[in-house]
Design an enzyme around this catalytic site. Structure first.
Site, PDB file in Angstrom:
ATOM      1  N   ASP A   7      85.174  30.032  12.082  1.00 18.04           N
ATOM      2  CA  ASP A   7      84.390  31.159  12.602  1.00 18.04           C
ATOM      3  C   ASP A   7      83.266  30.605  13.476  1.00 18.04           C
ATOM      4  O   ASP A   7      82.799  29.477  13.268  1.00 18.04           O
ATOM      5  CB  ASP A   7      83.812  31.993  11.459  1.00 18.04           C
ATOM      6  CG  ASP A   7      83.138  33.257  11.969  1.00 18.04           C
ATOM      7  OD1 ASP A   7      83.831  34.119  12.544  1.00 18.04           O
ATOM      8  OD2 ASP A   7      81.911  33.393  11.804  1.00 18.04           O
ATOM      9  N   GLU A   9      79.490  31.791  15.689  1.00 18.09           N
ATOM     10  CA  GLU A   9      78.482  32.764  16.103  1.00 18.09           C
ATOM     11  C   GLU A   9      78.084  32.404  17.529  1.00 18.09           C
ATOM     12  O   GLU A   9      78.092  31.224  17.912  1.00 18.09           O
ATOM     13  CB  GLU A   9      77.267  32.734  15.183  1.00 18.09           C
ATOM     14  CG  GLU A   9      77.561  33.126  13.727  1.00 18.09           C
ATOM     15  CD  GLU A   9      78.079  34.536  13.570  1.00 18.09           C
ATOM     16  OE1 GLU A   9      77.771  35.392  14.430  1.00 18.09           O
ATOM     17  OE2 GLU A   9      78.800  34.787  12.593  1.00 18.09           O
ATOM     18  N   ASP A  52      71.069  42.171  20.819  1.00 19.29           N
ATOM     19  CA  ASP A  52      72.058  42.731  19.897  1.00 19.29           C
ATOM     20  C   ASP A  52      72.720  41.638  19.057  1.00 19.29           C
ATOM     21  O   ASP A  52      73.025  41.846  17.883  1.00 19.29           O
ATOM     22  CB  ASP A  52      73.133  43.502  20.670  1.00 19.29           C
ATOM     23  CG  ASP A  52      72.607  44.813  21.238  1.00 19.29           C
ATOM     24  OD1 ASP A  52      71.550  45.277  20.755  1.00 19.29           O
ATOM     25  OD2 ASP A  52      73.243  45.360  22.161  1.00 19.29           O
ATOM     26  N   HIS A  57      73.477  37.982  13.817  1.00 14.67           N
ATOM     27  CA  HIS A  57      73.464  36.687  13.127  1.00 14.67           C
ATOM     28  C   HIS A  57      72.074  36.246  12.659  1.00 14.67           C
ATOM     29  O   HIS A  57      71.958  35.404  11.762  1.00 14.67           O
ATOM     30  CB  HIS A  57      74.112  35.587  13.979  1.00 14.67           C
ATOM     31  CG  HIS A  57      73.538  35.433  15.359  1.00 14.67           C
ATOM     32  ND1 HIS A  57      72.240  35.038  15.602  1.00 14.67           N
ATOM     33  CD2 HIS A  57      74.105  35.590  16.580  1.00 14.67           C
ATOM     34  CE1 HIS A  57      72.030  34.961  16.898  1.00 14.67           C
ATOM     35  NE2 HIS A  57      73.152  35.302  17.526  1.00 14.67           N
ATOM     36  N   HIS A 152      75.647  37.884   9.567  1.00 14.62           N
ATOM     37  CA  HIS A 152      76.797  37.034   9.861  1.00 14.62           C
ATOM     38  C   HIS A 152      76.353  35.572   9.923  1.00 14.62           C
ATOM     39  O   HIS A 152      75.296  35.253  10.458  1.00 14.62           O
ATOM     40  CB  HIS A 152      77.407  37.415  11.212  1.00 14.62           C
ATOM     41  CG  HIS A 152      78.115  38.729  11.197  1.00 14.62           C
ATOM     42  ND1 HIS A 152      79.273  38.958  11.902  1.00 14.62           N
ATOM     43  CD2 HIS A 152      77.840  39.886  10.559  1.00 14.62           C
ATOM     44  CE1 HIS A 152      79.671  40.198  11.706  1.00 14.62           C
ATOM     45  NE2 HIS A 152      78.812  40.787  10.899  1.00 14.62           N
ATOM     46  N   ASP A 157      81.033  33.139   6.653  1.00 13.42           N
ATOM     47  CA  ASP A 157      82.138  34.007   7.035  1.00 13.42           C
ATOM     48  C   ASP A 157      83.480  33.268   6.951  1.00 13.42           C
ATOM     49  O   ASP A 157      84.503  33.861   6.583  1.00 13.42           O
ATOM     50  CB  ASP A 157      81.931  34.546   8.458  1.00 13.42           C
ATOM     51  CG  ASP A 157      80.844  35.606   8.504  1.00 13.42           C
ATOM     52  OD1 ASP A 157      80.260  35.917   7.447  1.00 13.42           O
ATOM     53  OD2 ASP A 157      80.566  36.127   9.604  1.00 13.42           O
TER      54      ASP A 157
END
Length: 239
Positions: A7, A9, A52, A57, A152, A157
């Site tokens: 995963d 970010e 946003d 995160h 997140h 994750d």
């Protein structure tokens, strides 16, 4: 084959528009079991995150200032991922960011280095059509504890997705009896032939049949006599 649940970010939603990776989390599976050989990086994206994205995160621009740039961690990451199957939720998103980072370094796309990519989001949509299939929804549906996921995070994750993936694919091993005792010396899983086993067929008793007929009658009334199976049953009885 090694499986790596991965995963990322990012600073935003579009690698092609200049957004960058800020965190990479990888969790290793061998024979569908967690090995603990995980990999985690925070990355200096050389740009600020969109507002946003920060809400998603929570990783501040200041926190990332002294972190290594992608060029500094690329070799270690690629060595770790080499020849593995990658399991990614919404794989096109993460792969586009990883490949864009490699492109900036003049390196070939990741696809040529790894064995394959499995998109767990596609799997979930096939298993649960018409339902929400985000990571939180899948955790709730499959009984995976995600109580620590307030924001997140790539490693968290990836760890949650590893549990989700194992739960989603558990049926693949449903016909393997005692997995530990059916493994060869070479580490290969030996499938047991169950074709000779006769499964008993248990019919409904009289009381269950009566309840079933009442339920069908209620449905037929609600549909104003338009239930298809009753018409078919009537036609079959008349032939």
């Amino acid at each position: 084959m090694r499986q790596i649940v991965l995963d990322t970010e990012t600073t935003g939603l579009s690698a092609d528009s200049g957004d960058r990776i800020i965190e990479i989390g990888c969790v290793e599976l061998l024979n569908r079991k967690l090995t603990g050989n995980n990999l985690h990086f925070y990355v200096n994206p050389e740009r600020d995150s969109h507002e946003d994205a920060l809400k998603v995160h929570g990783i501040s621009n200041e926190f990332l200032r002294d972190k290594p740039k992608f060029a500094a961690i690329a070799d270690e990451l690629l060595d770790y991922l080499r020849d593995a199957e990658l399991i990614i939720h919404n794989a096109p998103f993460d792969m586009s960011f990883l490949n864009k980072e490699l492109e900036r370094l003049g390196r070939p796309p990741l696809n040529g280095l790894i064995a394959q990519v499995t998109d767990s989001l596609v799997m979930a949509k096939e298993m649960f059509p018409g339902k929400r299939n985000g990571l939180d929804a899948l955790c709730d549906r499959l009984g995976v504890d995600n109580s620590g996921r307030t924001l997140h995070g790539a490693l968290l994750d990836a760890e949650l997705l590893a549990d989700v993936y194992i739960n989603m694919t558990r049926g693949q091993d449903a016909l393997i009896i005692d997995l530990e005792s059916t493994t060869s010396d070479a580490g290969e899983v030996i499938q047991i032939d169950l074709s000779g086993i006769e499964l008993p067929v248990i019919g409904a008793n009289e009381q269950e049949q009566q309840v079933h007929e009442r339920v069908l009658s209620d449905i037929d009334k609600a549909c104003k006599g338009k239930t298809v199976w009753l018409h078919l049953a009537s036609e079959n009885a008349n032939h």
